[in-house]
Design an enzyme around this catalytic site. Structure first.
Site, PDB file in Angstrom:
ATOM      1  N   LYS A  32       0.795  -1.171  -0.155  1.00  0.00           N
ATOM      2  CA  LYS A  32      -0.001   0.007  -0.001  1.00  0.00           C
ATOM      3  C   LYS A  32       0.668   1.369  -0.173  1.00  0.00           C
ATOM      4  O   LYS A  32       0.501   2.252  -0.681  1.00  0.00           O
ATOM      5  CB  LYS A  32      -0.799  -0.199   1.179  1.00  0.00           C
ATOM      6  CG  LYS A  32      -2.092  -1.003   1.225  1.00  0.00           C
ATOM      7  CD  LYS A  32      -2.876  -0.504   0.000  1.00  0.00           C
ATOM      8  CE  LYS A  32      -4.128  -1.461  -0.105  1.00  0.00           C
ATOM      9  NZ  LYS A  32      -5.021  -1.243  -1.021  1.00  0.00           N
ATOM     10  N   LYS A  73      -3.023 -11.945  -9.856  1.00  0.00           N
ATOM     11  CA  LYS A  73      -4.203 -12.212  -9.207  1.00  0.00           C
ATOM     12  C   LYS A  73      -5.279 -11.238  -9.621  1.00  0.00           C
ATOM     13  O   LYS A  73      -5.276  -9.964  -9.851  1.00  0.00           O
ATOM     14  CB  LYS A  73      -4.070 -11.442  -7.535  1.00  0.00           C
ATOM     15  CG  LYS A  73      -5.186 -11.693  -6.712  1.00  0.00           C
ATOM     16  CD  LYS A  73      -4.773 -11.013  -5.384  1.00  0.00           C
ATOM     17  CE  LYS A  73      -6.337 -10.659  -4.521  1.00  0.00           C
ATOM     18  NZ  LYS A  73      -6.021  -9.550  -3.664  1.00  0.00           N
ATOM     19  N   LYS A  81     -10.418  -6.521  -7.663  1.00  0.00           N
ATOM     20  CA  LYS A  81     -11.427  -5.607  -8.044  1.00  0.00           C
ATOM     21  C   LYS A  81     -10.783  -4.243  -7.758  1.00  0.00           C
ATOM     22  O   LYS A  81     -11.113  -3.144  -8.335  1.00  0.00           O
ATOM     23  CB  LYS A  81     -12.603  -5.826  -7.545  1.00  0.00           C
ATOM     24  CG  LYS A  81     -12.759  -5.600  -5.743  1.00  0.00           C
ATOM     25  CD  LYS A  81     -14.102  -5.976  -5.000  1.00  0.00           C
ATOM     26  CE  LYS A  81     -14.013  -7.117  -4.148  1.00  0.00           C
ATOM     27  NZ  LYS A  81     -13.421  -6.505  -2.863  1.00  0.00           N
TER      28      LYS A  81
HETATM   29  P1  ADP Z   1      -9.837  -7.606  -3.753  1.00  0.00           P
HETATM   30  O1  ADP Z   1      -8.531  -8.217  -3.799  1.00  0.00           O
HETATM   31  O2  ADP Z   1     -10.495  -7.991  -5.215  1.00  0.00           O
HETATM   32  O3  ADP Z   1      -9.866  -6.259  -3.684  1.00  0.00           O
HETATM   33  P2  ADP Z   1     -10.698  -8.505  -1.472  1.00  0.00           P
HETATM   34  O4  ADP Z   1      -9.427  -7.796  -0.874  1.00  0.00           O
HETATM   35  O5  ADP Z   1     -11.839  -7.802  -0.731  1.00  0.00           O
HETATM   36  O6  ADP Z   1     -10.640  -8.276  -2.796  1.00  0.00           O
HETATM   37  O7  ADP Z   1     -10.850 -10.083  -1.144  1.00  0.00           O
HETATM   38  C1  ADP Z   1     -11.815 -10.661  -0.598  1.00  0.00           C
HETATM   39  C2  ADP Z   1     -11.692 -12.288  -0.428  1.00  0.00           C
HETATM   40  O8  ADP Z   1     -11.527 -12.830  -1.660  1.00  0.00           O
HETATM   41  C3  ADP Z   1     -10.459 -12.626   0.249  1.00  0.00           C
HETATM   42  O9  ADP Z   1     -10.575 -13.656   0.926  1.00  0.00           O
HETATM   43  C4  ADP Z   1      -9.492 -12.814  -0.688  1.00  0.00           C
HETATM   44  O10 ADP Z   1      -8.504 -13.620  -0.538  1.00  0.00           O
HETATM   45  C5  ADP Z   1     -10.152 -13.444  -1.794  1.00  0.00           C
HETATM   46  N1  ADP Z   1      -9.778 -13.120  -3.292  1.00  0.00           N
HETATM   47  C6  ADP Z   1      -9.505 -11.690  -3.789  1.00  0.00           C
HETATM   48  N2  ADP Z   1      -8.914 -11.840  -5.064  1.00  0.00           N
HETATM   49  C7  ADP Z   1      -8.703 -13.397  -5.012  1.00  0.00           C
HETATM   50  C8  ADP Z   1      -8.187 -14.225  -6.274  1.00  0.00           C
HETATM   51  N3  ADP Z   1      -7.845 -13.558  -7.386  1.00  0.00           N
HETATM   52  N4  ADP Z   1      -7.945 -15.347  -6.250  1.00  0.00           N
HETATM   53  C9  ADP Z   1      -8.446 -16.012  -4.998  1.00  0.00           C
HETATM   54  N5  ADP Z   1      -8.990 -15.305  -3.886  1.00  0.00           N
HETATM   55  C10 ADP Z   1      -9.206 -14.003  -4.032  1.00  0.00           C
END
Ligand code: ADP
Ligand code: TRP
Length: 339
Positions: A119, A202, A205
Site C-alpha cells: 500500500k 491475481k 477488483k
Molecule cells: P480484492 O483483492 O479484489 O480487492 P478483497 O481483498 O476484498 O478483494 O478479497 C476478498 C476475498 O477474496 C479474500 O478472501 C481474498 O483472499 C479473496 N480473493 C480476492 N482476489 C482473489 C483471487 N484473485 N483469487 C483468490 N482469492 C481471491
C-alpha cells in the site's frame, strides 16, 4: 440418548471489503467456501466496511457497495437462516477489541506486513494509521467470535499468521487459554489464487478492473473482456513454457472448462497449433455458463431492498449476541471494573 461422537461445531469467520462487485477470484477464494461451510459450522460472514475506509470511499460509493456485496452474498447461496451475515460497522464490539489488540501490536511487526508495504507503494499519498493497523482490525474481526477457521484466498495468509500472533500474545500475556488459533481455510488442498486477464497474478477488483470478471457481468461483457485478455504471439517451438498471461488463461480454463477442453487446447499449445481466439471463445462460453445463474439471482435480489435490509438487521443482532459475550469476558480478563 443419541449414540456416536458428538462433533463440536467449529466457528467460521470471514469478510470481504465492499470495494465493488465481486469477481471470480472472490468467489473461488472465499465465497464458494462460505456457502459450503454454512451447513456444518457456526458461521459469521460480514462486509468489511471499516476496512474499506482506508482507501477513503465517498459515502455514496460506500453505501452502494455494501448493498451490492450483501446482495451478491445472498445470490451466491449464503442463507441468513444458516449463517450470520452482517455489516462490520454494525458490530461496534469489533472496534473495541481492535483498540485493545492495538495495545499489544508492535509498530515494527505491522510495518513489516507485506500488504502494508504494498500500500505504501500503491498509495504513497495516503499512508494512514488504518492501513498500518489493518491486521489488528482483521484479527479483531476473527477472534471476536473465537473463530477456528477463516475461508480466504492465498493473499490473506500473512494476515492470518498475524491474527494467530495477536491471539496467542493475548493468551500468554493474561495467562489464559481464551482465544483459539484460527487457520486460513479452503475446501481444496490449497488456498486459491485466480489470476487476472491482464497477465497479473491475481484477479482483483481494487487494483485493475479490466483484469476481473464480475459475477454480475452480462454475457457480452464477459466475451469482450476475455477476447481482450493479454496473450503473446504464440509458441514457436514445441513444448515451450507459457508466458504468465497465457498461463493465466489456461489456469482459468482449468477452473471453468471440462478436462477434455483444457487438454485439447493444451495439446494445441504444445504442438504450436493454438489459436488463442478459439481458446478464448470457448473459455468465455464456459465462464458464462457458470456465472449466468448467479447473475440472475443478483438481479432478482438487488431489487428487493426490504429483504436485504432485513437480512442486515437480523445479522447484526445475531453477531452482537456472540461479540458482546467475548467483549464482556475480555474486559474481565484485562481487569476492567468488576466492582
Ligand atoms: P480484492 O483483492 O479484489 O480487492 P478483497 O481483498 O476484498 O478483494 O478479497 C476478498 C476475498 O477474496 C479474500 O478472501 C481474498 O483472499 C479473496 N480473493 C480476492 N482476489 C482473489 C483471487 N484473485 N483469487 C483468490 N482469492 C481471491
Ligand atoms: N482483509 C480481507 C481482504 O482484504 C478482508 C477481511 C477483513 C477479512 N476482515 C477479515 C477476511 C476477517 C477474513 C476475516 O480480503
Amino acid at each position: 440418548m443419541v449414540h456416536g461422537t458428538l462433533r463440536m461445531m467449529e466457528t467460521v469467520v470471514s469478510g470481504i471489503r465492499p470495494t465493488g462487485n465481486l469477481h471470480l477470484g472472490n468467489y473461488f477464494g472465499a465465497l464458494k467456501n462460505f456457502v459450503k461451510m454454512q451447513n456444518e459450522n457456526t458461521c459469521y460472514f460480514f462486509i468489511a466496511d471499516y476496512h474499506s475506509l482506508t482507501t477513503h470511499p465517498t459515502p455514496a460509493d460506500l453505501h452502494g457497495n455494501v448493498k451490492t456485496v450483501l446482495a451478491e452474498f445472498l445470490a451466491a447461496g449464503l442463507d441468513p437462516e444458516k449463517a450470520t451475515i452482517y455489516i462490520q460497522s454494525e458490530l461496534p464490539e469489533t472496534a473495541e477489541l481492535y483498540l485493545l489488540l492495538n495495545m499489544n501490536a508492535y509498530v515494527g511487526e505491522l510495518e513489516r506486513c507485506t500488504s502494508f508495504k504494498e500500500k505504501i507503494r500503491t498509495q504513497p499519498d495516503n499512508v494512514n494509521a488504518g492501513l498500518l493497523t489493518y491486521p489488528t482490525l482483521m484479527a479483531a474481526d476473527i477472534i471476536i467470535h473465537k473463530a477456528h477457521k477463516v475461508p480466504v484466498g492465498k493473499d490473506q495468509e500473512q494476515h492470518l499468521e498475524m491474527t494467530r500472533t495477536f491471539a496467542n500474545r493475548f493468551n500468554r500475556m493474561y495467562k489464559v487459554e481464551y482465544f483459539p488459533e484460527p487457520q486460513a481455510y479452503n475446501f481444496g488442498e490449497e488456498l486459491v489464487k485466480i489470476p487476472g486477464l491482464d497477465g497479473s497474478m491475481k484477479m482483483s477488483k481494487s487494483d485493475n478492473e479490466s483484469s476481473a470478471i464480475f459475477l454480475a457481468d452480462a454475457p457480452d461483457v464477459i466475451r469482450r473482456k476475455i477476447m481482450r485478455a493479454t496473450t503473446d504471439t504464440g509458441p514457436t517451438a514445441p513444448d515451450s513454457p507459457k508466458a504468465q498471461a497465457v498461463q493465466n488463461l489456461f489456469t482459468l480454463m482449468e477452473d471453468f472448462s471440462s478436462k477434455e477442453t483444457y487438454e485439447h487446447f493444451d495439446l494445441l499449445y504444445r504442438t504450436c497449433q493454438i489459436r488463442y481466439g478459439d481458446m478464448k471463445k470457448q473459455l468465455a462460453e464456459d465462464i458464462i455458463k457458470f456465472t449466468t445463474p448467479i447473475r440472475d439471482e443478483i438481479l432478482r435480489i438487488s431489487s428487493d431492498e426490504a429483504y436485504i435490509s432485513k437480512v442486515a438487521r437480523l445479522g447484526a443482532e445475531k453477531a452482537h449476541a456472540s461479540a458482546s459475550k467475548t467483549i464482556r469476558e475480555v474486559r474481565e480478563i484485562i481487569g476492567f471494573r468488576k466492582f
